[in-house]
Design a protein around this motif. Sequence first.
Motif, PDB file in Angstrom:
ATOM      1  N   ILE A 132      -1.509   2.918  13.521  1.00  0.00           N
ATOM      2  CA  ILE A 132      -3.007   2.369  13.696  1.00  0.00           C
ATOM      3  C   ILE A 132      -3.382   2.390  12.157  1.00  0.00           C
ATOM      4  CG2 ILE A 132      -5.352   2.539  14.598  1.00  0.00           C
ATOM      5  CD1 ILE A 132      -3.792   3.711  17.155  1.00  0.00           C
ATOM      6  N   VAL A 133      -3.256   3.407  11.475  1.00  0.00           N
ATOM      7  CA  VAL A 133      -3.775   3.619  10.177  1.00  0.00           C
ATOM      8  C   VAL A 133      -3.400   2.442   9.412  1.00  0.00           C
ATOM      9  CG1 VAL A 133      -3.729   4.859   7.808  1.00  0.00           C
ATOM     10  CG2 VAL A 133      -4.252   6.074  10.080  1.00  0.00           C
ATOM     11  N   LEU A 134      -1.812   2.229   9.317  1.00  0.00           N
ATOM     12  CA  LEU A 134      -1.289   1.175   8.504  1.00  0.00           C
ATOM     13  C   LEU A 134      -1.791   0.071   8.786  1.00  0.00           C
ATOM     14  CD1 LEU A 134       2.220   3.048   8.267  1.00  0.00           C
ATOM     15  CD2 LEU A 134       0.308   3.013   6.459  1.00  0.00           C
ATOM     16  N   THR A 135      -1.982  -0.321  10.175  1.00  0.00           N
ATOM     17  CA  THR A 135      -2.168  -1.792  10.454  1.00  0.00           C
ATOM     18  C   THR A 135      -3.818  -2.051  10.136  1.00  0.00           C
ATOM     19  OG1 THR A 135      -0.650  -1.505  12.515  1.00  0.00           O
ATOM     20  CG2 THR A 135      -2.276  -3.184  12.367  1.00  0.00           C
ATOM     21  N   LEU A 136      -4.557  -1.280  10.484  1.00  0.00           N
ATOM     22  CA  LEU A 136      -5.863  -1.489  10.501  1.00  0.00           C
ATOM     23  C   LEU A 136      -6.599  -1.434   8.825  1.00  0.00           C
ATOM     24  CD1 LEU A 136      -7.661   0.284  13.260  1.00  0.00           C
ATOM     25  CD2 LEU A 136      -6.896  -2.370  13.064  1.00  0.00           C
ATOM     26  N   ALA A 137      -5.572  -0.818   7.880  1.00  0.00           N
ATOM     27  CA  ALA A 137      -5.927  -0.659   6.572  1.00  0.00           C
ATOM     28  C   ALA A 137      -5.590  -1.905   5.719  1.00  0.00           C
ATOM     29  CB  ALA A 137      -5.188   0.204   5.956  1.00  0.00           C
ATOM     30  N   ARG A 138      -5.131  -3.045   6.353  1.00  0.00           N
ATOM     31  CA  ARG A 138      -4.937  -4.310   5.702  1.00  0.00           C
ATOM     32  C   ARG A 138      -6.131  -5.252   5.978  1.00  0.00           C
ATOM     33  NH1 ARG A 138       0.253  -7.409   6.836  1.00  0.00           N
ATOM     34  NH2 ARG A 138      -0.547  -8.389   5.079  1.00  0.00           N
ATOM     35  N   GLU A 139      -6.720  -5.634   4.979  1.00  0.00           N
ATOM     36  CA  GLU A 139      -7.857  -6.928   5.075  1.00  0.00           C
ATOM     37  C   GLU A 139      -7.246  -8.214   5.109  1.00  0.00           C
ATOM     38  OE1 GLU A 139     -10.156  -5.614   1.657  1.00  0.00           O
ATOM     39  OE2 GLU A 139     -11.143  -4.085   2.713  1.00  0.00           O
ATOM     40  N   VAL A 140      -6.783  -8.370   6.163  1.00  0.00           N
ATOM     41  CA  VAL A 140      -6.412  -9.852   6.878  1.00  0.00           C
ATOM     42  C   VAL A 140      -7.151 -10.358   7.947  1.00  0.00           C
ATOM     43  CG1 VAL A 140      -3.962  -9.303   5.950  1.00  0.00           C
ATOM     44  CG2 VAL A 140      -4.482  -8.772   8.197  1.00  0.00           C
ATOM     45  N   PRO A 141      -6.900 -11.745   8.281  1.00  0.00           N
ATOM     46  CA  PRO A 141      -7.886 -12.363   9.391  1.00  0.00           C
ATOM     47  C   PRO A 141      -7.123 -12.138  10.626  1.00  0.00           C
ATOM     48  CG  PRO A 141      -6.498 -13.980   8.213  1.00  0.00           C
ATOM     49  CD  PRO A 141      -6.286 -12.653   7.172  1.00  0.00           C
ATOM     50  N   ILE A 142      -5.942 -11.670  10.793  1.00  0.00           N
ATOM     51  CA  ILE A 142      -5.269 -11.682  11.952  1.00  0.00           C
ATOM     52  C   ILE A 142      -4.549 -10.114  12.295  1.00  0.00           C
ATOM     53  CG2 ILE A 142      -3.388 -12.467  13.793  1.00  0.00           C
ATOM     54  CD1 ILE A 142      -3.841 -15.034  12.208  1.00  0.00           C
ATOM     55  N   ILE A 143      -4.933  -9.475  13.316  1.00  0.00           N
ATOM     56  CA  ILE A 143      -4.436  -8.234  13.595  1.00  0.00           C
ATOM     57  C   ILE A 143      -3.655  -8.174  14.767  1.00  0.00           C
ATOM     58  CG2 ILE A 143      -4.921  -5.529  13.866  1.00  0.00           C
ATOM     59  CD1 ILE A 143      -7.218  -5.780  12.004  1.00  0.00           C
ATOM     60  N   LEU A 144      -2.629  -7.835  14.933  1.00  0.00           N
ATOM     61  CA  LEU A 144      -1.632  -7.993  16.113  1.00  0.00           C
ATOM     62  C   LEU A 144      -1.395  -6.505  16.432  1.00  0.00           C
ATOM     63  CD1 LEU A 144       0.323 -11.251  15.324  1.00  0.00           C
ATOM     64  CD2 LEU A 144      -1.630 -11.141  16.518  1.00  0.00           C
ATOM     65  N   MET A 145      -1.642  -6.017  17.649  1.00  0.00           N
ATOM     66  CA  MET A 145      -1.251  -4.609  18.083  1.00  0.00           C
ATOM     67  C   MET A 145      -0.453  -4.321  19.181  1.00  0.00           C
ATOM     68  SD  MET A 145      -4.734  -2.679  16.946  1.00  0.00           S
ATOM     69  CE  MET A 145      -4.089  -1.282  16.298  1.00  0.00           C
ATOM     70  N   ASP A 146       0.781  -4.250  19.142  1.00  0.00           N
ATOM     71  CA  ASP A 146       1.689  -4.010  20.326  1.00  0.00           C
ATOM     72  C   ASP A 146       1.709  -2.826  20.905  1.00  0.00           C
ATOM     73  OD1 ASP A 146       3.377  -4.990  22.322  1.00  0.00           O
ATOM     74  OD2 ASP A 146       5.017  -5.553  20.946  1.00  0.00           O
TER      75      ASP A 146
END
Length: 232
Positions: A135-149
């Motif tokens: 979760i840390v690694l995914t949300l720390a990116r400042e991109v327009p699309i976040i996909l969480m499986d």
Amino acid sequence: MINLEQVTKRYMNKIALQNINLELTKGKIIGLVGENGSGKSTTLKLIAGLIHPSKGTITVNGEAVDRRIASQVSYLSELDEYYGFYNVRQTINYFAEQFSDFNLQKADEIRAFMNLDPNAKLKQLSKGNRGRLKIVLTLAREVPIILMDEPLSGLDPMVRDSIVKGLISFIDLENQVVVITTHEIKEIETILDEVIAIKDGSIIGHHHVEQLRIEQNMGIVEWMTSMYENSR
């Protein structure tokens, strides 16, 4: 922001998705729900450009999706593939080197919120703590699309609620869209703006969560159950 038009995905003779039409816009947290094997993970992988549709088109901001879409998408996989000999801090720094949009300060804030020891070796982390790191690694990116499986997979049920509520503070809803697949529907219901039900590779329902509550007096679980029963 994200458009799927008549998208079908086949694996050999198996149809994973069939004639999917979907439009997702920024400023929302969207839940993708359904049984195992319904097509949830396949949908996220298609949007992330990790696999290609057998038929149909997928676009992000009008551009066709391919592997280069990784510059606009942060993808949390259900798989757990990290270097076990790294510690938490080294893993975070490694991701910062891989992605120019990675915000180290934000990553450290989320890590602290997740109560992760920066010096802990990954091979020694529990499944739940490895899930927190994802979760840390995914949300720390400042991109327009976040996909969480399945981001809550392996997390202790006692802490899921606090983690889900804390996610809101780390998402920029003015500029991002977040798509989450999960079996823990009740835990994420409070943060969802929209919910999409998928069954046997087809979308059987797409609704605004608040409208469900107001117009139909239903929660997501009740709505999903009714959609599945009506699709038999």
